[in-house]
Design a protein around this motif. Structure first.
Motif: not given
Length: 615
Positions: A317, A338, A351, A370, A396
């Motif tokens: 990430h 993340e 992410a 994301n 997320l």
């Protein structure tokens, strides 16, 4: 010579371990890689069964697939691995998409398609990936979340093999895996594409572990680069993805599963490694230095920007850079946490960044987990620092297909981004099977094309845009449309049951039991790390931050009724042998995003199993 009969080998003493009867395996999508046969737990009696709860968007899950390959081969007659596919995104609940992913990532064991998370719930799984070990008598004996557990599971498998052979409860033989019929196509799940100065197109043919040069028509094969077998030699790649043209005419390749950057010379056909060791980066490893001495982690895309090659380091990430002049690599953005957090590049959260495109003073990022479009831009005196900003996306757990103002627009796991001549960018909105457009001048998001199948990259060729339709195994040429396509808006949230927790003090326990023959390594200080945060931040009024204990007293805000706890844990264990000056060590790590609902009669303890069993 000694003719005396050897002393009989004593039977192994069974190790005492907690045992819980394993629930049945159920999944509405049915079974893959079994030749059409439905399987039940009883079919595996006498074998050690390893359940791998995964979803195909998740880079950590892909790492675990690779970690398990050696174990799967070595213990083929006593161990059965079953993948339990448990989707995060709506697209991942489509059975055809799971079938594609099983082939794409060369999963050579049966997979149960569980689109409604039925088996996930039965086994109380909280994170991707999670591994559950079931002994030959049908009892759960261990659970492991995250990466880095292959060594521990291999030891446990050997213990179970010896124990159940002595008891007479071990059954050897072939497993239930049935390989699918191969399909003949010129490309197989291609990843990224690049326009060469010759006018030809270079494509990363990921599942075939090759690069393929195509004529300008995007169909005729000019040549293949690489043996086609997974490997790390001068004539081998392992699931290559991103491609970037350097000023000298050579091409940098993100050799994803080899955790390396390779350089391909179109003039000579030569391939050389320019960054990475072939080993995966782990917490505590160097994050800068001579490029060939520093480990990388699943580089997914590359782009030439501001005199360096920028690397979308999906596995951790982050964004890294490789400087061809100095032959060095370094982290340039991201903390390894993340999530979606903007700000100065060293403090930003990403992410699984999977697509890059340079455009003037911005480097655009397809931040896949994301479901976001983000960018890096210079910041500070003289532009010697960088900041990460978000153009589209909220984090997320929210995704969908919605056009309009960027603040409320939605994407679903985009993998590619392409700079357009008018200053806007095209986004390969992979799980929406669409090509989207973001215009920074107006702040508007629109849809350029639909009915693409998992588009993963796009490249401008004259007035056309050539899209990599990964799941259709082809390149598709489109004329850039002047008008947007009208699409009915849909919005989704990741469907996982929230954990009910009580307001006030919540005891967080990360359960970690070192593998047999190992212990936590404290020779150089603490060998564990725990990082806790929340969305929204107001959910936690105490207990956030970083520490070295694998437990924490969290304090929940009674005025916030729901949110997500973000927990990242790491533990390093080493061989417990005082005579060994250089014991082998292994890092175990996992990130959890735990949806919670705050309610008066909720739980006051939250256990998360990193390795072992929660007592």
């Amino acid at each position: 010579m000694n003719d005396a009969a050897p002393a009989p080998t004593p039977a192994p003493v069974p190790r005492k371990r907690a045992r819980v009867r394993a629930p049945e395996l159920i999944g509405k999508g049915g079974w893959i890689n079994t030749g059409g046969k439905d399987l039940k737990l009883a079919d595996f009696r006498g074998r050690t069964l390893i359940l791998d709860f995964w979803t195909f968007c998740c880079i950590n899950c892909l790492h675990v697939l690779d970690e398990l390959r050696e174990l799967e081969e070595k213990h083929r007659d006593t161990v059965v691995i079953i993948g339990v596919h448990s989707p995060k995104f709506v697209h991942e609940a489509e059975h055809a998409a799971v079938v594609d992913a099983v082939e794409r990532y060369e999963v050579h064991h049966p997979v149960l398609d569980d689109p409604e998370l039925a088996t996930w719930k039965q086994y109380a799984v909280r994170a991707w990936p999670t591994l559950v070990v079931i002994d030959p008598e049908g009892y759960i004996v261990a659970q492991h979340a995250g990466e880095g557990h292959a060594h521990a599971i291999a030891r446990l498998v050997e213990e179970l093999e010896a124990e159940h052979e002595a008891k007479g409860t071990l059954r050897r033989g072939d497993g239930p895996y049935v390989a699918p019929e191969p399909v003949a196509t010129d490309l197989r799940f291609p990843g990224k594409a690049l326009l060469l100065p010759s006018g030809n197109l270079l494509v990363s043919d990921s599942t075939r572990h090759q690069l393929v040069e195509l004529a300008p028509d995007g169909e005729s094969v000019v040549r293949r680069i690489g043996s086609g077998e997974r490997g790390f030699g001068p004539d081998a790649f392992s699931e290559p993805q991103g491609l970037a043209l350097l000023p000298d005419g050579t091409v940098v390749v993100a050799d994803t599963v080899n955790h390396a950057l390779r350089r391909f010379d179109p003039a000579t056909g030569a391939v050389e490694t320019v960054a990475g060791t072939g080993r995966q980066w782990w917490q505590g490893s160097p994050t800068s230095g001579p490029a060939l001495e520093v480990d990388l982690s699943s580089p997914w895309d590359v782009a030439w920007w501001r005199g360096k090659v920028w690397i979308a380091m999906a596995g951790v990430h982050q964004l890294w850079t490789w400087d061809p002049q100095t032959g060095t690599v370094a982290v340039s953005a991201g903390t390894t946490s993340e999530g979606l957090h903007d700000g100065p590049a060293p403090e930003a959260w990403l992410a699984q960044p999977s697509g890059l495109a340079a455009a003037g003073d911005r480097l655009w990022i397809a931040d896949s987990e994301n479901s976001a479009l983000r960018y890096v831009e210079p910041e500070g005196e003289g532009g010697d620092g960088y900041a990460v900003r978000t153009a589209v996306g909220t984090g997320l757990f929210d995704f969908g297909h919605r056009d309009g103002d960027a603040a409320q627009a939605l994407l679903q796991h985009p993998l590619g981004v392409t700079a357009l001549p008018d200053g806007s960018v095209a986004v390969c909105d992979t799980y929406n099977h669409a090509l989207r457009r973001f215009d920074p001048a107006t702040g508007q998001v629109s849809t350029l094309a639909t009915d693409l199948r998992e588009p993963s990259d796009a490249v401008l060729v004259g007035e056309d845009i050539v899209v990599v339709e990964s799941a259709r195994h082809r390149l598709t040429r489109l004329r850039l449309p002047e008008e947007a396509v009208r699409v009915d808006a849909v919005a989704h949230r990741t469907q996982r049951a929230a954990t009910e927790v009580a307001p006030g003090t919540l005891r967080l326990d990360v359960v970690f039991q070192a593998p047999t023959g190992q212990k936590l390594d404290t020779r150089y200080g603490p060998s564990t790390r725990l990082l806790v945060s929340s969305t929204p931040p107001e959910l936690l009024v105490g207990g956030e931050g970083t520490g070295t204990d694998l437990f924490r007293e969290l304090v929940l805000n009674p005025e916030v009724t729901e949110g997500v706890l973000h927990v990242s844990a790491m533990a390093a264990s080493c061989d417990d042998d005082p005579a060994n000056e250089y014991p082998a060590c292994h890092v175990h790590q996992q990130d959890w995003g735990v949806p919670v609902t705050v309610t008066a009669d909720g739980a006051t303890r939250l256990p998360l199993v990193l390795a072992g069993m929660d007592a």
